[in-house]
Design a protein around this motif. Structure first.
Motif, PDB file in Angstrom:
ATOM      1  N   UNK A 146     104.733 -14.146  94.472  1.00 33.94           N
ATOM      2  CA  UNK A 146     104.129 -15.111  93.553  1.00 33.94           C
ATOM      3  C   UNK A 146     102.711 -15.382  94.012  1.00 33.94           C
ATOM      4  N   UNK A 147     101.725 -15.241  93.154  1.00 28.65           N
ATOM      5  CA  UNK A 147     100.331 -15.444  93.567  1.00 28.65           C
ATOM      6  C   UNK A 147     100.108 -16.835  94.143  1.00 28.65           C
ATOM      7  N   UNK A 148      99.472 -16.874  95.317  1.00 31.92           N
ATOM      8  CA  UNK A 148      99.148 -18.142  95.951  1.00 31.92           C
ATOM      9  C   UNK A 148     100.274 -18.759  96.750  1.00 31.92           C
ATOM     10  N   UNK A 149     101.461 -18.119  96.773  1.00 26.65           N
ATOM     11  CA  UNK A 149     102.627 -18.682  97.459  1.00 26.65           C
ATOM     12  C   UNK A 149     103.002 -17.763  98.620  1.00 26.65           C
ATOM     13  N   UNK A 150     103.019 -18.305  99.833  1.00 30.64           N
ATOM     14  CA  UNK A 150     103.357 -17.522 101.014  1.00 30.64           C
ATOM     15  C   UNK A 150     104.839 -17.153 100.975  1.00 30.64           C
ATOM     16  N   UNK A 151     105.136 -15.898 101.243  1.00 26.59           N
ATOM     17  CA  UNK A 151     106.520 -15.459 101.238  1.00 26.59           C
ATOM     18  C   UNK A 151     106.637 -14.031 101.731  1.00 26.59           C
ATOM     19  N   UNK A 152     107.857 -13.509 101.795  1.00 27.36           N
ATOM     20  CA  UNK A 152     108.057 -12.144 102.289  1.00 27.36           C
ATOM     21  C   UNK A 152     107.536 -11.108 101.310  1.00 27.36           C
ATOM     22  N   UNK A 153     107.307  -9.901 101.824  1.00 24.54           N
ATOM     23  CA  UNK A 153     106.899  -8.781 100.984  1.00 24.54           C
ATOM     24  C   UNK A 153     108.170  -8.178 100.386  1.00 24.54           C
ATOM     25  N   UNK A 154     108.581  -8.692  99.244  1.00 23.20           N
ATOM     26  CA  UNK A 154     109.859  -8.319  98.656  1.00 23.20           C
ATOM     27  C   UNK A 154     109.670  -7.586  97.343  1.00 23.20           C
ATOM     28  N   UNK A 155     110.638  -6.748  97.009  1.00 23.40           N
ATOM     29  CA  UNK A 155     110.604  -6.014  95.740  1.00 23.40           C
ATOM     30  C   UNK A 155     111.909  -6.190  94.970  1.00 23.40           C
ATOM     31  N   UNK A 156     112.659  -7.257  95.290  1.00 17.64           N
ATOM     32  CA  UNK A 156     113.924  -7.507  94.589  1.00 17.64           C
ATOM     33  C   UNK A 156     113.670  -7.758  93.106  1.00 17.64           C
ATOM     34  N   UNK A 157     112.705  -8.625  92.819  1.00 22.10           N
ATOM     35  CA  UNK A 157     112.317  -8.928  91.451  1.00 22.10           C
ATOM     36  C   UNK A 157     110.875  -8.540  91.221  1.00 22.10           C
ATOM     37  N   UNK A 158     110.397  -8.594  89.997  1.00 22.37           N
ATOM     38  CA  UNK A 158     109.015  -8.204  89.707  1.00 22.37           C
ATOM     39  C   UNK A 158     107.997  -9.166  90.305  1.00 22.37           C
ATOM     40  N   UNK A 159     106.800  -8.650  90.534  1.00 21.52           N
ATOM     41  CA  UNK A 159     105.691  -9.494  90.961  1.00 21.52           C
ATOM     42  C   UNK A 159     105.293 -10.386  89.788  1.00 21.52           C
ATOM     43  N   UNK A 160     105.180 -11.687  90.044  1.00 27.78           N
ATOM     44  CA  UNK A 160     104.960 -12.646  88.951  1.00 27.78           C
ATOM     45  C   UNK A 160     103.477 -12.917  88.731  1.00 27.78           C
ATOM     46  N   UNK A 161     102.778 -11.882  88.333  1.00 26.62           N
ATOM     47  CA  UNK A 161     101.374 -12.023  87.980  1.00 26.62           C
ATOM     48  C   UNK A 161     101.171 -11.530  86.552  1.00 26.62           C
ATOM     49  N   UNK A 162     100.161 -12.089  85.887  1.00 28.56           N
ATOM     50  CA  UNK A 162      99.813 -11.629  84.549  1.00 28.56           C
ATOM     51  C   UNK A 162     100.835 -11.931  83.478  1.00 28.56           C
ATOM     52  N   UNK A 163     101.647 -12.960  83.662  1.00 17.57           N
ATOM     53  CA  UNK A 163     102.677 -13.262  82.665  1.00 17.57           C
ATOM     54  C   UNK A 163     102.066 -13.721  81.344  1.00 17.57           C
ATOM     55  N   UNK A 164     100.899 -14.350  81.418  1.00 14.33           N
ATOM     56  CA  UNK A 164     100.280 -14.850  80.181  1.00 14.33           C
ATOM     57  C   UNK A 164      99.888 -13.704  79.253  1.00 14.33           C
ATOM     58  N   UNK A 165      99.713 -12.509  79.801  1.00 17.77           N
ATOM     59  CA  UNK A 165      99.321 -11.380  78.967  1.00 17.77           C
ATOM     60  C   UNK A 165     100.491 -10.604  78.378  1.00 17.77           C
ATOM     61  N   UNK A 166     101.694 -11.063  78.616  1.00 19.89           N
ATOM     62  CA  UNK A 166     102.872 -10.360  78.098  1.00 19.89           C
ATOM     63  C   UNK A 166     103.351 -10.991  76.793  1.00 19.89           C
ATOM     64  N   UNK A 167     104.073 -10.193  76.018  1.00 14.53           N
ATOM     65  CA  UNK A 167     104.661 -10.714  74.783  1.00 14.53           C
ATOM     66  C   UNK A 167     105.996 -11.395  75.053  1.00 14.53           C
ATOM     67  N   UNK A 168     106.786 -10.804  75.965  1.00 17.13           N
ATOM     68  CA  UNK A 168     108.124 -11.325  76.233  1.00 17.13           C
ATOM     69  C   UNK A 168     108.341 -11.433  77.736  1.00 17.13           C
ATOM     70  N   UNK A 169     109.210 -12.364  78.116  1.00 14.30           N
ATOM     71  CA  UNK A 169     109.629 -12.546  79.503  1.00 14.30           C
ATOM     72  C   UNK A 169     111.024 -11.984  79.652  1.00 14.30           C
ATOM     73  N   UNK A 170     111.191 -11.068  80.601  1.00 15.11           N
ATOM     74  CA  UNK A 170     112.503 -10.451  80.783  1.00 15.11           C
ATOM     75  C   UNK A 170     112.974  -9.693  79.559  1.00 15.11           C
ATOM     76  N   UNK A 171     112.013  -9.358  78.695  1.00 16.84           N
ATOM     77  CA  UNK A 171     112.374  -8.658  77.464  1.00 16.84           C
ATOM     78  C   UNK A 171     113.126  -9.517  76.474  1.00 16.84           C
ATOM     79  N   UNK A 172     113.162 -10.840  76.711  1.00 17.60           N
ATOM     80  CA  UNK A 172     114.011 -11.712  75.892  1.00 17.60           C
ATOM     81  C   UNK A 172     113.278 -12.873  75.243  1.00 17.60           C
ATOM     82  N   UNK A 173     112.444 -13.572  76.022  1.00 16.94           N
ATOM     83  CA  UNK A 173     111.870 -14.815  75.518  1.00 16.94           C
ATOM     84  C   UNK A 173     110.361 -14.711  75.435  1.00 16.94           C
ATOM     85  N   UNK A 174     109.764 -15.512  74.561  1.00 18.16           N
ATOM     86  CA  UNK A 174     108.315 -15.501  74.374  1.00 18.16           C
ATOM     87  C   UNK A 174     107.611 -15.973  75.639  1.00 18.16           C
ATOM     88  N   UNK A 175     106.450 -15.374  75.911  1.00 17.87           N
ATOM     89  CA  UNK A 175     105.682 -15.717  77.106  1.00 17.87           C
ATOM     90  C   UNK A 175     104.879 -16.990  76.867  1.00 17.87           C
TER      91      UNK A 175
END
Length: 292
Positions: A222-251
């Motif tokens: 998560x940008x600006x948040x200290x944490x491990x270098x993980x790849x379990x879930x997607x990197x949470x950057x640029x969400x405002x530029x997407x049409x859908x979140x998780x392919x399900x809900x509006x951004x």
């Protein structure tokens, strides 16, 4: 006549030599520390204790850190009341005893395998002031297994735990059992708003704290948040530029907040769990993500 050396110039040369030596020592210490870490010399396993100097240093650091911060939270003038102690007994029974134990009650086996072993809170009020115990309960302690309860207990419940700890050293095992058995239902599972922050924090910092306290950094970068270098879930950057979140809900803020609160209600096949985030906290987190 022979000329005497210029004292200021001689002192300047000596000072430069001392500075060079100190710089060399600092470089060697830094290189030694880097090698110590990189070569894995220090045993981080929980089956062995810290070295005694490390353990003592951490205890001093803990005490001084708490003393520097706890006075921002003065205890209520009527802290120790029967009603508050009863509420604190319920919180302690359902949140604390598994790790710390109680009169006549052992900690759960997993807690006994932690390093350092969670301390007995029977002596808590002998070593800590009321505001110290509040600060520790609310904020937790890094690298110790002690969680922060700020997002899981209300302000009243946090002070209720402190009020109960004031009483705990005087309880016999039968008294503790009777008090906790009659203490009523558990503390709330989800806190709509965290305990008041003193002093107030900027909105971005509150959002970053919420991500950490709800375990989001375990799976996401998560940008600006200290944490491990993980790849379990997607990197949470640029969400405002997407049409859908998780392919399900509006951004949008509402769509992202709904996804944060209860993703499985929107997609039964998602691996993202529902962790009990309140509406206000989900909106705070969604707003932060849409700005980053």
């Amino acid at each position: 006549m022979p000329q005497t050396p210029d004292p200021p110039r001689r002192f300047g040369a000596a000072g430069a030599l001392v500075a060079a030596v100190l710089l060399m020592v600092a470089v060697l210490v830094a290189l030694g520390g880097a090698a110590f870490i990189w070569l894995g010399v220090y045993d981080v396993s929980a089956t062995g204790p810290h070295l005694q100097p490390v353990h003592s240093m951490l205890e001093v650091a803990l005490r001084q850190s708490v003393l520097q911060r706890a006075d921002a939270h003065p205890p209520p003038s009527d802290l120790v009341t029967p009603a508050r102690q009863q509420l604190g007994a319920a919180c302690f029974r359902d949140r604390c005893v598994v790790c710390h134990g109680a009169p006549g009650v052992a900690p759960e086996p997993f807690a006994l395998g932690m390093q350092p072993v969670p301390s007995s809170l029977i002596e808590g009020t002998r070593h800590w002031r009321h505001q110290d115990l509040y600060w520790i309960t609310r904020n937790g302690i890094k690298m110790s297994g002690m969680p922060a309860w700020e997002y899981r207990l209300s302000e009243d419940e946090l002070w209720a735990v402190v009020a109960f700890l004031d009483q705990l050293p005087r309880l016999t095992p039968p008294q503790y059992a009777a008090l906790t058995a009659g203490a009523g239902p558990s503390c709330r599972a989800v806190n709509e708003a965290p305990a008041a922050v003193v002093p107030p924090l900027p909105t971005a910092e509150l959002a970053q704290r919420a991500f950490r306290q709800h375990g989001c950094t375990a799976c996401h970068i998560i940008p600006g948040v200290v944490g491990p270098d993980t790849s379990v879930g997607p990197v949470l950057t640029g969400l405002a530029g997407r049409d859908r979140i998780g392919g399900r809900v509006a951004a949008t803020e509402q769509g992202l907040a709904d996804w944060i609160r209860d993703p499985r209600s929107l997609d039964a096949h998602t691996a993202m769990p529902t962790v009990g985030i309140s509406e206000s906290q989900a909106r705070l987190m969604a707003r932060y993500l849409l700005m980053h």
